[in-house]
Design a protein around this motif. Sequence first.
Motif, mmCIF file in Angstrom:
data_model
loop_
_atom_site.group_PDB
_atom_site.id
_atom_site.type_symbol
_atom_site.label_atom_id
_atom_site.label_comp_id
_atom_site.label_asym_id
_atom_site.label_seq_id
_atom_site.Cartn_x
_atom_site.Cartn_y
_atom_site.Cartn_z
ATOM 1 N N TYR A 194 78.959 21.962 -5.251
ATOM 2 C CA TYR A 194 79.129 23.083 -5.491
ATOM 3 C C TYR A 194 77.750 24.087 -5.734
ATOM 4 C CZ TYR A 194 77.371 20.127 -9.967
ATOM 5 O OH TYR A 194 76.528 19.713 -10.653
ATOM 6 N N ALA A 195 77.352 24.532 -6.292
ATOM 7 C CA ALA A 195 76.468 26.210 -6.515
ATOM 8 C C ALA A 195 76.029 26.454 -7.217
ATOM 9 C CB ALA A 195 76.265 26.783 -5.087
ATOM 10 N N TYR A 196 75.149 26.759 -7.409
ATOM 11 C CA TYR A 196 74.503 27.532 -8.892
ATOM 12 C C TYR A 196 73.563 28.195 -8.473
ATOM 13 C CZ TYR A 196 71.372 24.882 -12.016
ATOM 14 O OH TYR A 196 70.882 23.834 -12.774
ATOM 15 N N THR A 197 73.049 29.217 -9.215
ATOM 16 C CA THR A 197 71.328 29.896 -9.416
ATOM 17 C C THR A 197 71.355 30.327 -10.167
ATOM 18 O OG1 THR A 197 69.635 30.741 -7.579
ATOM 19 C CG2 THR A 197 71.769 31.810 -7.764
ATOM 20 N N PHE A 232 66.180 30.036 -7.187
ATOM 21 C CA PHE A 232 65.846 28.473 -6.823
ATOM 22 C C PHE A 232 67.771 28.069 -6.335
ATOM 23 C CE2 PHE A 232 66.607 28.369 -11.103
ATOM 24 C CZ PHE A 232 67.537 27.589 -11.889
ATOM 25 N N SER A 233 68.023 27.512 -5.902
ATOM 26 C CA SER A 233 69.074 26.828 -5.218
ATOM 27 C C SER A 233 69.763 25.573 -6.322
ATOM 28 C CB SER A 233 69.861 26.191 -4.030
ATOM 29 O OG SER A 233 68.260 25.500 -3.180
ATOM 30 N N ALA A 234 70.188 24.738 -7.259
ATOM 31 C CA ALA A 234 70.219 24.320 -7.283
ATOM 32 C C ALA A 234 72.367 23.980 -7.635
ATOM 33 C CB ALA A 234 70.886 23.659 -9.092
ATOM 34 N N GLY A 235 72.847 22.622 -7.677
ATOM 35 C CA GLY A 235 74.780 22.237 -7.500
ATOM 36 C C GLY A 235 74.635 20.629 -7.934
ATOM 37 N N GLY A 236 75.329 20.408 -6.457
ATOM 38 C CA GLY A 236 75.462 19.074 -6.411
ATOM 39 C C GLY A 236 76.329 18.974 -4.729
ATOM 40 N N THR A 237 75.417 17.905 -3.718
ATOM 41 C CA THR A 237 75.277 17.741 -3.566
ATOM 42 C C THR A 237 76.141 16.052 -3.019
ATOM 43 O OG1 THR A 237 73.007 16.034 -2.550
ATOM 44 C CG2 THR A 237 73.253 18.254 -2.669
ATOM 45 N N TRP A 238 76.573 15.225 -1.795
ATOM 46 C CA TRP A 238 77.050 14.494 -1.482
ATOM 47 C C TRP A 238 75.893 13.174 -0.217
ATOM 48 C CZ3 TRP A 238 80.902 12.582 -5.490
ATOM 49 C CH2 TRP A 238 81.062 12.762 -6.236
ATOM 50 N N GLY A 239 76.440 11.881 -0.392
ATOM 51 C CA GLY A 239 75.665 11.645 0.315
ATOM 52 C C GLY A 239 75.997 9.745 0.153
ATOM 53 N N VAL A 240 76.150 9.597 1.566
ATOM 54 C CA VAL A 240 76.715 8.151 2.025
ATOM 55 C C VAL A 240 75.180 7.288 2.022
ATOM 56 C CG1 VAL A 240 77.690 6.894 3.724
ATOM 57 C CG2 VAL A 240 78.500 8.708 3.005
ATOM 58 N N LEU A 241 75.667 5.460 0.957
ATOM 59 C CA LEU A 241 74.806 5.250 0.859
ATOM 60 C C LEU A 241 74.495 3.889 2.023
ATOM 61 C CD1 LEU A 241 74.349 2.907 -2.382
ATOM 62 C CD2 LEU A 241 73.294 5.257 -1.663
ATOM 63 N N ALA A 242 73.401 4.221 2.682
ATOM 64 C CA ALA A 242 72.664 3.697 4.127
ATOM 65 C C ALA A 242 73.541 1.668 4.318
ATOM 66 C CB ALA A 242 71.024 2.730 4.209
ATOM 67 N N ASP A 243 73.816 1.024 3.334
ATOM 68 C CA ASP A 243 74.489 -0.424 3.221
ATOM 69 C C ASP A 243 75.865 -0.477 2.633
ATOM 70 O OD1 ASP A 243 73.624 0.254 0.670
ATOM 71 O OD2 ASP A 243 72.611 -1.543 -0.109
ATOM 72 N N SER A 244 76.647 0.876 2.935
ATOM 73 C CA SER A 244 77.859 0.902 2.451
ATOM 74 C C SER A 244 78.297 0.709 3.022
ATOM 75 C CB SER A 244 78.539 2.852 2.579
ATOM 76 O OG SER A 244 79.349 3.183 3.581
ATOM 77 N N GLY A 245 79.539 -0.301 3.508
ATOM 78 C CA GLY A 245 80.524 -1.567 3.642
ATOM 79 C C GLY A 245 81.977 -0.419 4.435
ATOM 80 N N ASN A 246 81.731 0.908 4.336
ATOM 81 C CA ASN A 246 82.992 1.740 4.853
ATOM 82 C C ASN A 246 82.636 2.825 4.983
ATOM 83 O OD1 ASN A 246 85.316 2.773 5.867
ATOM 84 N ND2 ASN A 246 86.728 1.789 3.861
ATOM 85 N N ALA A 247 81.445 3.132 5.667
ATOM 86 C CA ALA A 247 80.465 4.410 6.099
ATOM 87 C C ALA A 247 81.540 5.830 7.077
ATOM 88 C CB ALA A 247 79.419 4.347 7.143
#
Length: 432
Positions: free
Chosen positions: A155-158, A314-329
Amino acid sequence: MPDLSRRGALRLTAGMALGCALPLAGCGRSDDTATTGTARHVDASPATGAISVWAAQGDADVLDKVIKPFKAANPDAKVTFTLIPNAEYYTKLQAAIAAGKGPDVAQFFPESQAQFLDPATLRPVPDGLVDPSSFFTSLWDAGVVKDVAYTVPWYAYTYALVYRSDLAAKAGVKAPTTWDAMGSFLKALRGAGAVRGLGADIGWDIFNGQDVAMYAWQAGGSLFSSGGKWTLDTPELIDALTYNASFFTSGAADTSTPTFLDAQPYFVSGKTASMITGPWVIGQLDAAAKKDGWTASHVATAPLPAGSSGSVSFSAGGTWGVLADSGNADASWKLIRHLAKPSTQVAQYKAYGSLPAVIPAWKDDAIAGQPLLDAFFTQLKNTRAFPQVATWQQVATRLGKEMEAVAKGTESAAKAAANVQAYAESLGTGAK
């Protein structure tokens, strides 16, 4: 739109991020778990297995409802959410990662995620998972380090200018498009009956630092060089500090009021007539006025007035990432791909008011039919990411304190810029 607690959560999120200024690589995660190679392609087959997701309370509260289509299309995948208070989120996430007990998927904030953007912490976004060009550019760029993307925008906001359209009409003025016009606009609003032309943010904290950062961009500044050096003691930052101080020295704004919780009531009552703020405010004003439809007949929005280098926010909001040691990438990336779909981000908007980070979603009638959001959409197309270094949050906080001194006349803008430069250089960037 979300209620007032959302802005409070944003303050807490940024504040607690200060305690996470050091990079996570080497904080308990062994090198052999790092993902450093080319990210594998994620196919179109159904996701399977368990997917654990950690997120901060707020926008993520509605995710279980929003992802019902994903659950229906992927019956053999089990998604579990752990929602953590904003004030504790990064601290708990960082501790879990260091202990090797993190989730598969984690939420981040593009304005304060730099310390996580490392292959020892996050997996690179797989090629072809999403179309980077479909997102607001600065939001995507906030997750990229050395040409590797680690996060996908959610999601985004500014910030944009929110003002009393009725008072502007009474004064016979239109929204200002330049710094020079801003002063006369605020003066005209006062002439139309407002006590103050601008309800300025007077927390003198990280959020004020973010304000002066965007003013520096508008003046042509960079904050941080391509060579990895802080560029804060510059004529552009001095101009930014001077511009911000002019709101107070001219009488258009007050250095002591309104406080954070008073901002919307002051605006509704006419104690102030404009705000430089985010889109969540739009959904709060009818409640502050205690009258349905008040906002539509009393409020307008506009992109920020331009400095010598244009109207930049400026840009702000929310993002998603997958952790390096995820067991189900594989399944984790399929969930993130679903969360990045325009239809999903529209559903998120309908459920919570989170504005989409993916541009095609803004064409949906639910959003396109909200004229007060137009200025935010325009502004989001002209935004920049804050410096992607781990110490930016601390530097921005120091900027906020220096802004207070300049606004109150106890320090010159030139001295403030020099102070911030020295402080930033003493911190460095937090890089290994």
